[in-house]
Design an enzyme around this catalytic site. Sequence first.
Site, short mmCIF file in Angstrom:
data_model
loop_
_atom_site.label_atom_id
_atom_site.label_comp_id
_atom_site.label_asym_id
_atom_site.label_seq_id
_atom_site.Cartn_x
_atom_site.Cartn_y
_atom_site.Cartn_z
N ALA A 90 11.57 -16.12 -11.16
CA ALA A 90 11.31 -16.76 -12.45
C ALA A 90 10.30 -17.90 -12.26
O ALA A 90 9.22 -17.67 -11.75
CB ALA A 90 12.60 -17.23 -13.09
N SER A 91 10.64 -19.09 -12.65
CA SER A 91 9.69 -20.21 -12.63
C SER A 91 9.67 -20.98 -11.32
O SER A 91 8.93 -21.95 -11.20
CB SER A 91 10.00 -21.16 -13.78
OG SER A 91 9.82 -20.50 -15.00
#
Length: 141
Positions: free
Chosen positions: A72-73
């Site tokens: 993800a981030s």
Amino acid sequence: MNTTSLAVVKSADAIDFSPVRNIIHDLVEKESVSSIAVGVALNGKIIWEEAVGLANQEKQIKATPQTLYSLASVTKPITATAVMVLAERGLIDIDKPINQYLTQAKIHDKHGQADQVTIRQVLSHTSGLPTYCHFYYENSD
């Protein structure tokens, strides 16, 4: 590991990973972490890799060092730092279209002008490009 820096470690045998191994096992066993896979490399060679827990709880599939995880981030700050190092070195211009630097993985968008999106816009989330995936949460419309 003791206070020995990895830079001066001559051999993988000199590194004791048991403190990290204990933390990983505790996280999975006591803190409700589903699984963790870790790898450590020294001089271009993997010197330790291990996985603990279940990669898929429903099917009871164990995690392995090769288990793929969605980051993800997590990688955004690392990627942004690397991009800015390239810009600082004059190897890229963050105000030029990003597709100028991408080879076969060009950005396409059926709703906008992806060819004009700059690196700066992608880094600052102001490009107007859609997300690459959609999240659907349990008990939501």
